[in-house]
Design an enzyme around this catalytic site. Structure first.
Site, PDB file in Angstrom:
ATOM      1  N   ASP A  29      22.259 -40.256 -22.956  1.00  0.00           N
ATOM      2  CA  ASP A  29      23.276 -39.588 -22.183  1.00  0.00           C
ATOM      3  C   ASP A  29      22.562 -38.811 -21.065  1.00  0.00           C
ATOM      4  O   ASP A  29      21.336 -38.665 -21.072  1.00  0.00           O
ATOM      5  CB  ASP A  29      24.144 -38.672 -23.069  1.00  0.00           C
ATOM      6  CG  ASP A  29      25.492 -38.410 -22.424  1.00  0.00           C
ATOM      7  OD1 ASP A  29      26.430 -38.046 -23.136  1.00  0.00           O
ATOM      8  OD2 ASP A  29      25.594 -38.576 -21.191  1.00  0.00           O
TER       9      ASP A  29
HETATM   10  C1  GLC Z   1      28.119 -37.337 -19.283  1.00  0.00           C
HETATM   11  C2  GLC Z   1      28.823 -37.767 -20.533  1.00  0.00           C
HETATM   12  C3  GLC Z   1      28.842 -39.255 -20.751  1.00  0.00           C
HETATM   13  C4  GLC Z   1      28.958 -39.947 -19.411  1.00  0.00           C
HETATM   14  C5  GLC Z   1      27.671 -39.685 -18.661  1.00  0.00           C
HETATM   15  C6  GLC Z   1      27.676 -40.316 -17.261  1.00  0.00           C
HETATM   16  O1  GLC Z   1      27.347 -36.214 -19.489  1.00  0.00           O
HETATM   17  O2  GLC Z   1      28.436 -37.152 -21.751  1.00  0.00           O
HETATM   18  O3  GLC Z   1      29.949 -39.549 -21.613  1.00  0.00           O
HETATM   19  O4  GLC Z   1      29.148 -41.344 -19.597  1.00  0.00           O
HETATM   20  O5  GLC Z   1      27.383 -38.294 -18.547  1.00  0.00           O
HETATM   21  O6  GLC Z   1      28.633 -39.696 -16.458  1.00  0.00           O
END
Ligand code: GLC
Length: 749
Positions: free
Chosen positions: A292
């Protein structure tokens, strides 16, 4: 770097020079063996830096957005094969332009373009929790398919969805993004969404890679506070939180995303237990895991890694294949491999997994196959998509109360549409939308005005804001209410009160909205309350005193139209809650899978030395599976083809359901089981199956379920998935607290 006019000039130049293939040569997709060979050949050519390059993912905001200091180096990294994927680059123009930069690299390995297409790309569907309330797997799949069509037409290869985290704490803002509290429903929806995004096979230009996230147990963050620790038993992890991920993997989900939380002390990003033992080991998962955003580097503030290099070493060893935006792999991994601290075989495995997806998408044959200007224009303006969005929104709406059959509205002469969400548009899209033109969203006021026609006058007053203590608008709202036959009051949360990093300590209706309701109630007019929010809320005064209550979640582009359809009875609501609604904050976390305990409350009110509160009942305000209809249903004639099952045998459960009312309607027939005695205490009920059926007035349908041994099984203390001989209680009902038929079943030794 690329301002809009220089970008289009740049793109035109590329097109004119034929540097960009304007049409893809139709080539037969490679079979799996050929792909592996191509990857092996590429790996042999790749330098260590180029291998690490495939593991790096950066946000496109740096190269397509307003000036930033990272743009030049990021573009240089892309041109030198140091980037494997970009997120937040959207639209044909930008994706083509950035892809062209990547194809200047030595090996011309195309980029993957990814985006959070969570509930629609341009056409916005209800938030995922709202879609879950439809219990309509076909509609949920279609919603994901439409989103994939629009995104794929705009150069996107990969969405970071479905979010399949079980969420049982409404304080956590991301409950809006999942499928609610139940594992069985969550697993069915995970599968539907993966197939909706990906189709049966990747490679078409109306499908994109999906991503099961956030692996794992992110929804169990302590105290509902986002990014917090998660501590739970292995039995809970395997029984409640992992099955939706397994369902996604079994449905062929192309990628996984790990999560920000620790699980029993270890950050998920650094957990080889989750990513290697379970996912890539026991489940033999062939896709790749993306971290993430920044979660690799976040192992340093977690106190699990000394610095970025230590974090990178731990993340790769644990099975995190791609590094989203933490710059840890890019800056340290080559050195870690050279020094022997990281294993090049693990690096090669990560590269292979990533390249495999690029081949499966057909990007090596045609890096621009998803970036077709003509197709983008046509698909993004397909009117059928708004039809699908209206259908999904109608099905997501839950009728919580309907006293004296206030609804559907009987063509009133005038309606007072009141409340801070009555004319809202952006709020109806909810969180996690990326491109939607929110001016195209139909508000409740617009929907009612369109539907009411000239026979009914629509009057409006805002009354108050969603947040804040000003009551200045009350008087005008009351005056408006007095002049109308009926009041429709639209209240709830704003779109940005739920979603990521939006945990709330108090989930009562914000501001003075319930006071506005009381002021309107004093006029004596019938009041229909439409609540819109990204989570279960607490609104006991409204629940007790409103004439009717609809829960619309955030219903998307056609939300106002769908709400008008339900309010006027053009559509009979059939939604059922995917999450428990507590009576007060003190009950949280509360879900329907309660345990009997050794001191159950057997008679309401008899709580002396029982497992109960002295200031509130144990029961929720609205139970999991609750949802009323404009008609009624009778359950009857329950039959089980065998009352005793030998190990491994299945049983057929049959019942009839009759529409005993005057209008057609949909009913979600829910099958719950209780294992009465087992080697670990079992919940009072667990959802094991459901069927959504449509019935005309007076119509009877026979509904059949197959009870397989798997449905009797659970994880025992040895973490084995097994059914134990003994007696089971079988319950069929319209909600977890509305059981209509019961029976017993014995599993023989
Ligand atoms: C965010 C979220 C994730 C998302 C990613 C890209 O922090 O936790 O669900 O897909 O970043 O935006």
């Amino acid at each position: 770097m690329l301002s809009s006019n220089s970008r289009s000039f740049f793109l035109a130049a590329l097109l004119l020079t034929g540097a960009l293939p304007t049409t893809a040569q139709k080539t037969k997709p490679l079979d799996a063996a050929a792909i592996e060979q191509r990857i092996t050949g590429l790996l042999q050519q790749m330098t260590l830096e180029e291998k690490v390059g495939q593991l790096n993912q950066y946000s496109g905001r740096e190269v397509t957005g307003p000036a930033s200091n990272r743009k030049t180096d990021l573009l240089n990294s892309i041109r030198s094969g140091q980037v494997g994927s970009m997120l937040n680059v959207k639209g044909v123009q930008d994706t083509r332009a950035i892809q062209a930069e990547a194809l200047k690299s030595r090996l011309k390995i195309p980029l993957l373009f990814s985006l959070d297409v969570i509930h629609g790309y341009q056409t916005v569907f209800p938030i995922p929790l709202g879609e879950a309330a439809s219990w309509d797997l076909a509609a949920i799949r279609e919603s994901a398919h439409v989103a994939a069509r629009e995104a794929a037409a705009s150069g996107i290869h990969w969405t970071f969805a479905p979010m399949v985290d079980i969420g049982r704490d409404p304080r956590w803002g991301r409950v809006m993004e999942g499928a609610g509290e139940d594992t069985y429903l969550g697993a069915q929806i995970a599968r539907a969404r993966v197939l909706g995004f990906q189709g049966e096979k990747l490679g078409g230009t109306d499908a994109i890679m999906a991503c099961a996230k956030h692996f794992a147990a992110y929804g169990a963050a302590l105290a509902g506070r986002d990014y917090n620790v998660v501590d739970m038993s292995e039995q809970q992890l395997w029984e409640v939180y992992l099955p939706p991920f397994k369902a996604a993997a079994d449905a062929g989900v192309a990628t996984f995303m790990n999560s920000f939380n620790t699980l029993n002390g270890v950050p998920a990003t650094g957990s080889s237990y989750l990513q290697r033992d379970i996912l890539k080991g026991q489940w033999n998962y062939p896709g790749f895991v993306v971290s993430d955003w920044g979660s690799i580097a976040e192992m340093v503030p977690w106190g699990y890694a000394r610095d970025k290099a230590d974090a990178a070493q731990k993340a790769l060893a644990a099975g995190s294949d791609m590094d989203m935006e933490s710059d840890a792999y890019h800056t340290t991994l080559a050195q870690l491999v050279k020094s022997g601290q990281s294993d090049e075989k693990q690096l090669d495995d990560a590269v292979r997994r990533i390249l495999r997806k690029k081949f499966e998408l057909g990007l090596f044959e045609d890096p621009y196959k998803f970036s077709d200007l003509k197709r983008e224009k046509k698909v993004l303006n397909d009117p059928q998509h708004r039809v699908a969005a209206r259908d999904a929104a109608r099905k997501s709406i839950v009728l919580l109360e309907n006293r004296n059959n206030t609804l559907p509205l009987a063509q009133p002469r005038s309606i007072a549409v009141i409340g801070p969400l009555a004319k809202a548009k952006r709020d109806l899209a909810g969180s996690w939308i990326v491109l939607a033109d929110t001016t195209q969203i139909t508000s409740l006021h617009d929907g009612l005005s369109k539907r009411a026609g000239k026979n009914t006058q629509i009057r409006y007053a805002k009354g108050c804001e969603v947040e804040g203590s000003s009551r200045a608008g009350f008087a005008a709202a009351v005056e408006t209410a007095k002049t109308a036959d009926v009041v429709v009051l639209a209240v709830g949360e704003t779109w940005d009160m739920s979603g990521e990093a939006k945990s709330r300590t108090d989930i009562r209706l914000p501001g003075v909205q319930e006071e506005l309701f009381q002021a309107l109630k004093a006029t004596g007019k019938p009041i229909v309350v439409v609540l819109m929010a990204g989570r279960p809320l607490i609104f006991n005064t409204i629940a007790d005193q409103a004439d009717a209550v609809l829960y619309g979640w955030f219903p998307g582009s056609e939300g106002g139209t769908a709400l008008a359809d339900v309010l006027f009875g053009d559509y009979n609501p059939g939604g059922k809650l995917p999450s428990t609604f507590p009576r007060n904050m003190g009950q949280i976390p509360l879900n329907y899978q309660q345990y009997n305990t050794g001191r159950p409350v057997t008679k309401p009110g008899d709580i002396r030395y029982k497992s109960a509160y002295i200031d509130a009942p144990n029961t929720p305000r609205y139970a999991f599976g609750h949802g009323l209809s404009y008609t009624t249903f009778k359950y009857d004639a329950l039959k089980i083809d065998k009352a005793s099952l030998a190990a491994g045998q299945s049983a057929q459960v049959q019942l009839t359901v009759t529409n005993t009312g005057k209008v057609a309607g949909e009913e979600v027939v829910q099958l719950y089981l209780r294992d009465l005695v087992a080697s670990v205490a079992r919940p009072l009920k667990e959802l094991k199956d459901f069927q959504k059926i449509s019935l005309r007035p007076g119509e009877t349908k026979t509904v059949t379920f197959t009870l397989t041994p798997d449905k009797l099984a659970f994880y025992n203390r040895q973490l084995q998935w097994a059914a134990e001989p003994g007696e089971f209680q079988l319950m069929l009902g319209s909600a977890s607290d509305d059981i209509r038929l019961e029976s017993r079943l014995t599993l023989l030794p």
